[in-house]
Scaffold this motif. Structure first.
Motif, PDB file in Angstrom:
ATOM      1  N   PRO A 150       6.233   3.674   0.636  1.00  0.00           N
ATOM      2  CA  PRO A 150       5.560   2.149   0.774  1.00  0.00           C
ATOM      3  C   PRO A 150       5.086   1.983   1.892  1.00  0.00           C
ATOM      4  O   PRO A 150       5.955   2.124   3.052  1.00  0.00           O
ATOM      5  CB  PRO A 150       6.689   1.298   0.104  1.00  0.00           C
ATOM      6  N   LEU A 151       3.848   1.320   2.314  1.00  0.00           N
ATOM      7  CA  LEU A 151       3.482   0.825   3.437  1.00  0.00           C
ATOM      8  C   LEU A 151       2.736  -0.692   3.312  1.00  0.00           C
ATOM      9  O   LEU A 151       2.720  -1.039   2.060  1.00  0.00           O
ATOM     10  CB  LEU A 151       2.427   1.766   4.116  1.00  0.00           C
ATOM     11  N   GLY A 152       2.660  -1.436   4.153  1.00  0.00           N
ATOM     12  CA  GLY A 152       2.340  -2.532   4.168  1.00  0.00           C
ATOM     13  C   GLY A 152       0.731  -2.539   4.030  1.00  0.00           C
ATOM     14  O   GLY A 152       0.032  -1.856   4.944  1.00  0.00           O
ATOM     15  N   ALA A 153       0.231  -3.429   3.279  1.00  0.00           N
ATOM     16  CA  ALA A 153      -1.370  -3.388   3.275  1.00  0.00           C
ATOM     17  C   ALA A 153      -1.931  -4.245   4.187  1.00  0.00           C
ATOM     18  O   ALA A 153      -1.203  -5.521   4.769  1.00  0.00           O
ATOM     19  CB  ALA A 153      -1.552  -4.471   1.857  1.00  0.00           C
TER      20      ALA A 153
ATOM     21  N   SER B   4       0.809  -1.159   0.127  1.00  0.00           N
ATOM     22  CA  SER B   4       0.001   0.048   0.044  1.00  0.00           C
ATOM     23  C   SER B   4       0.846   1.190   0.159  1.00  0.00           C
ATOM     24  O   SER B   4       2.297   1.052  -0.020  1.00  0.00           O
ATOM     25  CB  SER B   4      -0.840  -0.271   1.349  1.00  0.00           C
ATOM     26  N   ALA B   5       0.265   2.325   0.161  1.00  0.00           N
ATOM     27  CA  ALA B   5       1.351   3.671   0.275  1.00  0.00           C
ATOM     28  C   ALA B   5       0.638   4.633   0.884  1.00  0.00           C
ATOM     29  O   ALA B   5      -0.662   4.925   0.780  1.00  0.00           O
ATOM     30  CB  ALA B   5       1.607   3.842  -1.383  1.00  0.00           C
ATOM     31  N   LEU B   6       1.499   5.702   1.377  1.00  0.00           N
ATOM     32  CA  LEU B   6       1.080   7.142   1.801  1.00  0.00           C
ATOM     33  C   LEU B   6       1.561   7.851   0.531  1.00  0.00           C
ATOM     34  O   LEU B   6       2.639   7.843   0.168  1.00  0.00           O
ATOM     35  CB  LEU B   6       1.683   7.558   3.019  1.00  0.00           C
TER      36      LEU B   6
ATOM     37  N   GLU C 275       9.364  -4.120   7.999  1.00  0.00           N
ATOM     38  CA  GLU C 275       8.486  -3.394   8.591  1.00  0.00           C
ATOM     39  C   GLU C 275       7.212  -3.170   7.578  1.00  0.00           C
ATOM     40  O   GLU C 275       6.008  -3.226   8.127  1.00  0.00           O
ATOM     41  CB  GLU C 275       8.952  -1.780   9.055  1.00  0.00           C
ATOM     42  N   ILE C 276       7.574  -3.465   6.289  1.00  0.00           N
ATOM     43  CA  ILE C 276       6.339  -3.176   5.333  1.00  0.00           C
ATOM     44  C   ILE C 276       5.511  -4.689   5.229  1.00  0.00           C
ATOM     45  O   ILE C 276       4.285  -4.638   5.320  1.00  0.00           O
ATOM     46  CB  ILE C 276       6.829  -2.715   4.008  1.00  0.00           C
TER      47      ILE C 276
END
Length: 760
Positions: A386-389, A316-318, A348-349
């Motif tokens: 990038p972030l984790g879904a 996912s993402a910010l 972490e993601i």
């Protein structure tokens, strides 16, 4: 229970993202009647455009790689990307920033990049050349053959060219290795490893869970170059939407599909928040998890909730959309920041799914290459983290994290963003979920892990529902803008051209009288009649609506001429008709006259007298009678009567269809408003026209002597139904102002049977 009605020639595409629009364009070109349904107010899906205070932001994809894929796609329409947007090759390609403060600028010159690699790791320049030469070889084999192939088809695996490509892949790459493993075998420096591995993120994964197979994309970067469409990636969206509508597709926005209708394992249409859309084909370009778990009945799902629970989702993402009131010195288009502890960042993601402590990030300053997307002396900044879904990201944490990211970007660019900020818009994982129905807020669908690649990825066709297909980032071949186009091509090949049976459906839907009357023709003649009527009706439908589809009309005329002159065309209805025309020796003048008449429906609205109608009736009806005579192998002496029969029936159509023609702004009979308003005048006016029709019909009937008895049943039945309609109107001429008078199918069938036994 009556089964839902569906139209075998109609396609509904769910979602107007890149793959949805591309699918719509391809299918419309092939001759399908396509409607795209998009829940958002604008098309583009993740590639939508955000306009704010004079800034134009690409909301999602921002890298233009693999230009040959775009060229191949547009070539299918006889077009080139340059027909829709101007491409520029970026030099420098991008700048990378490392956690220790060092930055490197990657140019579009391989010699300069070799020297740059040597500065970081002695001898790495030569290694880069060897590495890229190998990647080029594998890339070429993959993209020219396998990437666009249907891997579920046995034909793919017995094709010699594909077998050769597979051999090259397996001999050059270790499939079981990760992308990171592949790069580490050649380069020691962690910084060079990061440069060569970063594209894994744009496939939804990390270098540590993406197979070595995808490392071929380093050639797409270093070899094919990094490009940019002037005006932004939104220009691709506009181009695909234009291609779709130019070929006759309709696009509905602000309308959300709530259900895919299935009856007896066969798709019958979709329901939206506004209407029901019948269809014989449904293409799901929306989030595949949402489509499967929310739009389909449980018994028809190819992948249930337990399947999705085991999948590794892409990132996912910010995303931050920032506009500043000052130009940024020495900034490049694409910028990448790599975390000091890269492996921890990805853990972490994908593992902890928490806000990263030292996040890697991507910064695009497109206005450095394209000043026109921002106000004068301003700069547009796009930031993706990038972030984790599926992670838990409270609004308060995201707000403070956003401030940290803006500070970090300001430090990287050596620019005070906060004190020059004009626009600040934020797009979060929650926005991915709400705007795109994205599973757990994923930005990129399924990650390209080893067990989610190639045939282990969801296919493009449902195995449980006939007529249901899928396209986009969850399916073959995977994630990315070029992949979206290839996915659409794979799906459209699965679907193919409209079936010949669709001609029958058009005939049946278009005319009860003609359809049931024609059932007593021989199979050979029936097939030809269906092909003729499907063609004529399709053209007629393009002009018989309040807003005629002129672009589709013109395209169909061009394709008809091309097919007549021996060129291959994709539209099945046109192909069937031209094959019929040649087989039955239609005169080109007949076809040309028909198109002239149809074209006049776009311009001429009122016919003042019978003489004006004669030319129109020749093209719209008499030539159809001549074509029918040719199909039936009638002698030359029968041709005048055949033409006259067409004229008689068309003339009654003018009388019968007064209300419908008025809706289209047409007046074939030349009546005045005063005649309409005066009942006596109207009755007299209509009955005079009915007398003329009956005289034409009587004269045409004299030619029945030339028609063999076995062919006379459908001809006489059709003529009798027209006479029945005329008698109904004669009793009450004002009825045509309220509705269209026509016999029921049961009446037609009864007359057919009566005439059949009379002929026996």
């Amino acid at each position: 229970m009556t089964p839902p009605k569906f139209d075998t020639r109609r396609v509904v595409v769910i979602g107007a993202g890149l793959s949805g629009l591309a699918s719509a364009a391809l299918l419309a070109k092939a001759g399908w009647q396509v409607t795209v349904v998009e829940k958002n107010a604008a098309v583009g899906g993740r590639a939508r455009v955000l306009g704010k205070k004079g800034f134009t932001f690409d909301m999602g994809p921002s890298w233009y790689l693999m230009p040959e894929v775009f060229e191949n796609f547009f070539a299918a329409f006889g077009k080139h990307p340059g027909d829709y947007y101007k491409l520029m090759r970026l030099d420098p390609r991008y700048r990378v920033f490392f956690g220790d403060g060092q930055s490197l600028t990657l140019s579009d010159n391989i010699t300069q990049n070799r020297l740059l690699f040597d500065q970081i790791e002695p001898g790495a320049g030569a290694k880069l050349s060897r590495f890229l030469a190998r990647m080029k070889q594998v890339y070429t084999a993959s993209t020219s053959q396998l990437m666009s192939a249907d891997i579920w088809s046995p034909r793919t695996w017995v094709n010699p060219a594909n077998i050769s490509a597979i051999f090259k892949l397996t001999s050059q790459l270790r499939f079981w290795d990760t992308w990171n493993d592949e790069v580490k075998r050649h380069f020691i420096s962690p910084k060079l490893q990061q440069i060569l591995c970063y594209p894994a993120v744009f496939l939804g994964g990390s270098p540590f869970n993406t197979p070595a197979l995808y490392s071929i994309l380093t050639w797409a970067d270093f070899g094919k170059g990094v490009w940019y469409p002037q005006g932004g990636m939104g220009k691709i969206v506009s181009a695909l939407a234009d291609l779709a509508t130019e070929n006759g597709a309709a696009i509905l926005t602000g309308e959300e599909v709530s259900q895919i209708e299935v009856q007896d394992s066969r798709v019958t249409g979709v329901k939206t928040n506004k209407r029901r859309l019948p269809a014989g084909i449904v293409v799901g370009s929306a989030d595949l998890h949402h489509l499967q778990t929310c739009l389909l009945p449980s018994q028809y799902r190819d992948w249930d909730k337990s399947y999705w629970a085991q999948k590794t989702l892409g990132i996912s993402a910010l995303i931050l959309y920032l506009g500043v009131d000052k130009k940024i010195p020495d900034v490049v288009h694409h910028n990448l920041y790599f975390s000091t502890d890269w492996q921890k960042n990805f853990q972490e993601i994908f593992g902890k799914k928490e806000i990263p402590s030292d996040p890697s990030l991507y910064v695009s300053v497109r206005s450095a290459s394209d000043p026109g997307i921002a106000p004068k002396n301003c700069e547009e900044i796009f930031v993706l983290v990038p972030l984790g879904a599926g992670g838990n990201y409270p609004t308060s944490k995201l707000q403070s994290f956003t401030d940290e990211i803006i500070n970090r970007v300001g430090q990287l660019l050596n620019f005070d963003i906060k004190n020059h900020l004009l626009v600040k818009e934020i797009f979060t994982p929650q926005d991915f979920a709400s705007d795109y129905n994205a599973f757990s807020g994923t930005a990129l669908g399924l990650a390209h892990t080893l067990n989610q690649s190639l045939w282990l990825r969801p296919g493009n066709k449902s195995h449980k529902v006939q007529g249901l297909y899928f396209t986009g980032q969850y399916t073959q071949p995977g994630v990315g803008v070029p992949m979206a186009l290839i996915s659409a091509q794979i799906t459209s090949r699965h679907i193919g051209n409209p079936p010949a049976a669709a001609n029958i459906q058009i005939f049946k839907n278009g005319s009860t009288t003609y359809y049931y009357s024609s059932l007593f023709f021989s199979d050979r003649i029936k097939k030809d009649v269906f092909s003729l009527y499907a063609y004529v009706r399709t053209v007629d439908d393009l002009v018989d609506q309040p807003s005629p589809k002129t672009s589709r009309f013109n395209y169909m005329w061009e394709q008809t001429q091309a097919a007549w002159h021996g060129q291959n065309v994709s539209n099945q209805i046109i192909r069937d008709f031209i094959q019929l025309a040649r087989r039955r020796n239609f005169d080109w003048e007949w076809i040309n006259a028909f198109w002239q008449a149809m074209n006049s429906d776009l311009t001429k609205k009122i016919y003042r007298n019978y003489k004006e109608l004669e030319k129109y009736m020749y093209g719209s009806a008499e030539v159809i009678g001549l074509m029918m005579a040719s199909i039936s192998n009638l002698p030359q002496a029968a041709l005048p009567a055949a033409a006259l029969q067409g004229r008689a029936m068309q003339y009654l159509n003018f009388i019968r269809d007064v209300q419908e023609d008025e809706r289209l702004g047409r007046n074939y009979l030349g009546y005045t408003q005063s005649q309409k308003n005066d009942s006596q005048k109207w009755d007299t006016f209509i009955r005079q026209h009915l007398e003329r029709y009956q005289a034409l019909q009587s004269e045409a009937a004299r030619g029945y002597q030339f028609i063999p008895a076995k062919l006379l049943v459908p001809v006489k039945t059709a003529a009798q139904m027209y006479l029945w309609t005329a008698n109904r109107i004669n009793k009450n001429p004002k009825i045509v102002l309220r509705k269209k008078v026509k016999p029921s199918k049961w009446r037609v069938i009864a007359y057919v049977i009566r005439n059949y036994f009379a002929a026996k």
